[in-house]
Design an enzyme around this catalytic site. Structure first.
Site, PDB file in Angstrom:
ATOM      1  CE  LYS A 140      11.068  37.547 -20.542  1.00  0.00           C
ATOM      2  NZ  LYS A 140      11.399  38.979 -20.660  1.00  0.00           N
ATOM      3  CB  SER A 215       9.167  39.854 -23.498  1.00  0.00           C
ATOM      4  OG  SER A 215      10.303  40.148 -22.703  1.00  0.00           O
ATOM      5  CB  SER A 239      10.638  42.857 -21.249  1.00  0.00           C
ATOM      6  OG  SER A 239      10.620  43.041 -22.644  1.00  0.00           O
TER       7      SER A 239
END
Length: 542
Positions: A140, A215, A239
């Site tokens: 990420k 996210s 997330s």
């Protein structure tokens, strides 16, 4: 294939445009999809495209079709070369980005050089570098990788390359991993969908009109496209679990202190009332457990003072689990497909001899209210100041942060005291019930149309509690013929009504359905072991 340097002068729009151009320029020509092979923009499901396009070789498809555990076994034995595996995933990640807009950074040169070094080491010594020998792993965007930006969707961070790797990246690389891409996130990583003013929106490859979640939505899109065998995201309110559920993947939300967080970039630095954790995302539960054992086996507590010195532990489960089912959270009824999947899972577990009890959602609303208050406690100042550095506007999805009022120190202390009382009460309820886990929806739907995500309470309350959670693909998919809103449905409130009335059975038809299993704090081993039992029950014959 190095990522070009982005000039940071000019308006935020100009900086963002240059950043997008630099990202595309980092993809070599041979990995850009020919125009005549691109699926039309109207094609919703692009997951079959790699197998049907003719653009990938049989070898590339064979490599990228394997799970992380399968790949590592072949890499360690020298049956596959890391360079070949890495190049295959680089190409497939490049394709995934062109179809779903899932990447934020690439480091293909670094990846290939690392892979060659892995191959040379194995040839010279006959031994793999470590348990992740030669395995490409995606990260990420908030993980720092030397020489790459960590924008978090802020134009102000474009061109601000990291000077060193994050601690987790160092740990994974020392265990043999190969890094090749970082994935897109929403602005500040504080939305349940992945969209920002720099890179734009990441799409769900299973249906590009729907969200891949957030996210960690860049990760979920990439892994679903098999552009990564295993990725690492983060979770502060769901997330990891939300994007995994939106795309039908597996993920573990560990408790604070289990995996290292040192030298990662936060969208709200210093916010520690509810701490962010990171964890793996993959297509199988086996890969989630494999990764978790690898990370704890590398003794992360010697690298990050926040980590607890807790090696991976063997688990002995009772022959009969006692699982509490939370049919809804008292605020939003799950949509018909999620409700059906939950009901079938409960029936299958009962048939397998496990005890099922009801979990009263009486505490859930207070939990999500506390979580939101803590995340908004600075009045949105951290995000506002970062946006103001480049003159970038708030996105509409961040309205709550734009309009929040900052709390004083005394008010914050009061809030944290309320959190402690809530955690104590929840644990007491859990222990008095004598349960092993809570089974519930991950999100109140399977996914939603882009831009319409509502309600993170099913995940967020467990962040406040810091519980170990697994989001898992049930194997069920939405069936438009049976997953219709019941005429007897009664809304629990305005958000509940909106979610269920916006549910589109025709759009969701065929998409995967996930559920969530929660254990107590630091019970990562137990929640994964229980996940295996749940999957075993689901795979049993009717």
């Amino acid at each position: 294939m190095a990522t070009p340097v982005v000039a940071t002068s000019g308006s935020w729009e100009q900086v963002a445009a240059r950043k997008r151009d630099a990202l595309m320029s980092s993809i070599p020509q041979e990995w850009r999809i020919p125009a005549d092979l691109l699926p039309p923009e109207t094609q919703d499901d692009v997951t079959p495209w790699p197998d049907t396009s003719g653009w990938f070789t049989a070898g590339e498809l064979a490599i990228t079709g394997l799970t992380a555990s399968e790949l590592v076994a072949k890499l360690a034995l020298g049956e596959f070369k890391s360079e070949d595996v890495t190049k295959a995933f680089c190409k497939r990640a490049a394709a995934a980005h062109q179809l779903t807009n899932c990447l934020s950074e690439t480091c293909f040169d670094r990846a290939i050089a690392t892979a060659r070094a892995r191959d040379e080491h194995l040839a010279r010594t006959g031994k793999p570098v470590g348990p992740l020998h030669g395995l490409p792993i995606s990260l990420k965007d908030h993980f720092n990788i030397k020489g790459l930006d960590t924008t978090l969707g802020f134009s102000s961070h474009a061109g601000d390359a990291a000077e060193s790797d994050s601690t987790l990246a160092e740990l994974l690389e020392s265990a043999g991993a190969v890094f090749y891409v970082k994935t897109n996130v929403p602005t500040a990583m504080m939305m349940a969908e992945t969209v920002n003013n720099v890179f734009g929106r990441t799409l769900n490859p299973r249906h590009r009109q729907t969200t891949s979640g957030g996210s960690s939505g860049g990760e979920s899109a990439l892994i679903t496209m098999r552009g990564s065998p295993l990725g690492v995201g983060s979770d502060i309110g769901g997330s990891l679990r939300i994007p995994a559920a939106c795309t039908g993947l597996f993920t573990l939300r560990p408790s604070t202190g289990r995996f290292p967080v040192r030298h990662t970039r936060s969208g709200m630095p210093g916010q520690e009332a509810v701490q962010s954790v990171n964890g793996p995302m993959a297509r199988s539960l086996t890969d989630i457990e494999f990764y978790s054992k690898c990370v704890t086996g590398e003794r992360p507590w010697l690298r990050d003072p926040r980590c607890i010195p807790l090696p991976w532990r063997p688990v002995e489960l009772p022959t009969k689990l006692k699982i509490a089912v939370m049919w809804h959270d008292g605020m939003v009824q799950p949509t018909p497909p999620v409700k059906r999947a939950l009901r079938i899972t409960v029936d299958k577990l009962r048939d397998a001899g496990h005890e099922i009890v009801e979990w009263d959602p009486v505490d859930q609303k207070e939990g999500i209210v506390l979580l939101v208050q803590m995340l908004l406690a600075d009045g949105g100042t951290a995000i506002r100041k970062e946006l103001e550095r480049a003159g970038e506007p708030f996105r509409p999805e961040l309205l709550d942060y734009q309009t929040a009022t900052e709390l004083g120190t005394y008010e914050m202390w009061r809030l944290q005291s309320e959190r402690t009382v809530f955690q104590n009460r929840y644990l007491d309820r859990w222990n008095n019930a004598g349960i092993d886990a809570i089974l519930c929806p991950t999100i109140p739907f399977n996914t939603v149309k882009n831009g319409s995500f509502k309600h993170v309470a099913y995940t967020g309350v467990f962040n406040l509690l810091d519980y170990s959670c697994l989001s898992f693909a049930t194997g069920f998919t939405v069936d438009k013929n049976i997953d219709r809103l019941d005429s007897a449905y009664e809304a629990l409130g305005g958000v509940c009504r909106a979610i269920n009335e916006e549910y589109d059975a025709d759009m969701m038809d065929g998409l995967p359905i996930s559920l969530q299993l929660a254990a107590r704090r630091l019970e990562e081993e137990k929640v994964l072991a229980m996940g295996k039992i749940v999957l075993g029950a689901l795979s049993s014959n009717p």
